[in-house]
Design an enzyme around this catalytic site. Structure first.
Site, PDB file in Angstrom:
ATOM      1  N   THR A  32       0.951  -1.484  -0.068  1.00 42.09           N
ATOM      2  CA  THR A  32      -0.256  -0.040  -0.293  1.00 42.09           C
ATOM      3  C   THR A  32       0.820   1.361  -0.093  1.00 42.09           C
ATOM      4  OG1 THR A  32      -1.315   0.690   1.092  1.00 42.09           O
ATOM      5  CG2 THR A  32      -0.194  -0.463   2.752  1.00 42.09           C
ATOM      6  N   PHE A  46      -9.748   8.506   7.512  1.00 39.21           N
ATOM      7  CA  PHE A  46      -9.943   8.750   6.615  1.00 39.21           C
ATOM      8  C   PHE A  46     -10.582   8.630   5.597  1.00 39.21           C
ATOM      9  CE2 PHE A  46      -7.203   5.032   6.794  1.00 39.21           C
ATOM     10  CZ  PHE A  46      -7.644   4.214   5.789  1.00 39.21           C
ATOM     11  N   GLY A  47     -10.534   8.900   4.433  1.00 39.03           N
ATOM     12  CA  GLY A  47     -12.220   8.375   3.853  1.00 39.03           C
ATOM     13  C   GLY A  47     -12.872   8.408   3.631  1.00 39.03           C
ATOM     14  N   TYR A  48     -14.183   7.388   4.116  1.00 42.45           N
ATOM     15  CA  TYR A  48     -15.283   8.169   4.745  1.00 42.45           C
ATOM     16  C   TYR A  48     -15.918   7.486   5.922  1.00 42.45           C
ATOM     17  CZ  TYR A  48     -16.182   6.859  -0.621  1.00 42.45           C
ATOM     18  OH  TYR A  48     -16.619   7.239  -2.007  1.00 42.45           O
ATOM     19  N   ASP A  49     -14.562   7.593   6.776  1.00 45.36           N
ATOM     20  CA  ASP A  49     -14.988   7.368   7.936  1.00 45.36           C
ATOM     21  C   ASP A  49     -16.197   8.521   8.604  1.00 45.36           C
ATOM     22  OD1 ASP A  49     -13.630   5.187   7.959  1.00 45.36           O
ATOM     23  OD2 ASP A  49     -11.263   6.032   9.100  1.00 45.36           O
ATOM     24  N   ARG A  78     -11.364  -3.333   8.706  1.00 41.20           N
ATOM     25  CA  ARG A  78      -9.611  -3.866   8.011  1.00 41.20           C
ATOM     26  C   ARG A  78      -8.761  -4.677   9.287  1.00 41.20           C
ATOM     27  NH1 ARG A  78      -8.556   0.435   6.848  1.00 41.20           N
ATOM     28  NH2 ARG A  78      -8.864   0.751   4.289  1.00 41.20           N
ATOM     29  N   ASP A 125      -7.520  -4.287  -0.524  1.00 44.90           N
ATOM     30  CA  ASP A 125      -8.629  -3.429  -1.028  1.00 44.90           C
ATOM     31  C   ASP A 125      -9.624  -3.210  -0.369  1.00 44.90           C
ATOM     32  OD1 ASP A 125      -9.194  -1.479  -2.687  1.00 44.90           O
ATOM     33  OD2 ASP A 125     -10.381  -2.912  -4.096  1.00 44.90           O
ATOM     34  N   THR A 126     -10.369  -2.057  -0.271  1.00 47.57           N
ATOM     35  CA  THR A 126     -11.362  -1.685   0.750  1.00 47.57           C
ATOM     36  C   THR A 126     -12.408  -1.393   0.174  1.00 47.57           C
ATOM     37  OG1 THR A 126     -10.228  -2.244   2.840  1.00 47.57           O
ATOM     38  CG2 THR A 126     -12.195  -0.831   2.818  1.00 47.57           C
TER      39      THR A 126
END
EC number: 3.6.1.66
Length: 190
Positions: free
Chosen positions: A7, A148-151, A177, A68-69
């Site tokens: 990553t 991070f992201g959609y958190d 995760r 991958d998430t």
């Protein structure tokens, strides 16, 4: 034992380093000498994880794992799913992605969603996959500054906080995760 975690996402690396036992030396892509973007051209979350792990093993020779998430939203037929990181475009901007998601859900009754992580492990010339899922719902506005992201818009079932409001240890213990990493660690320890 040493493994490359395939990553370039430093937030993911930090989350995973907090979970990996000390006897496993976790190497970054930079440690492996990989400075290019690892391909993610599959149309499933599983496919992307496998593609990334195979790429590092084949090109650099390291045993490795890749994840991958995707965020899968029921009212949007599973979108953004495999396209979660680039939902609002190739610039991969988390705020743009989150804003697009909130806009898409504006007139929807259901806000049910799940985060899904698939980890693909390439070790001893064999492949293994591990899946972690965290069910929850999308909030109507952003809450919290962690993660991070959609958190900031994902609230897991049974909790009154979004992932972005939680301590990393709590998020790792209940999150997608963390669940997939635990399965990976159990496998490596067996």
């Amino acid at each position: 034992m040493q493994l490359v975690f395939a990553t370039n996402n430093l937030n993911k690396l930090k989350e995973v380093q907090a979970l990996i036992p000390a006897h496993i030396k976790l190497l970054s892509l930079k440690d492996a000498g990989c400075f290019e973007d690892v391909p993610e051209t599959q149309n499933t979350i599983e496919g992307n994880a496998i593609q990334k792990a195979e790429y590092i093993k084949n090109k650099y020779g390291y045993d490795c794992f890749a994840d991958d998430t995707g965020l899968e939203v029921s009212a949007l037929n599973g979108e953004p799913g495999v396209y979660s990181a680039r939902y609002a475009g190739e610039q991969r901007n988390a705020d743009d992605n989150t804003n697009k998601l909130l806009e898409a859900l504006k007139n929807k009754d259901s806000r049910k969603a799940q985060f899904k992580t698939v980890i693909a492990l390439q070790i001893n010339n064999k492949q293994h996959t591990f899946t972690g899922i965290c069910k929850g719902e999308i909030t109507t506005t952003k809450h919290g500054k962690k993660g991070f992201g959609y958190d900031p818009v994902f609230k897991p079932n049974g909790y009154n906080q979004t992932f972005a409001e939680m301590d990393l240890s709590l998020k790792n213990s209940i999150g997608h995760r963390g669940k997939a990493i635990k399965l990976l660690i159990n496998f490596l320890n067996s």
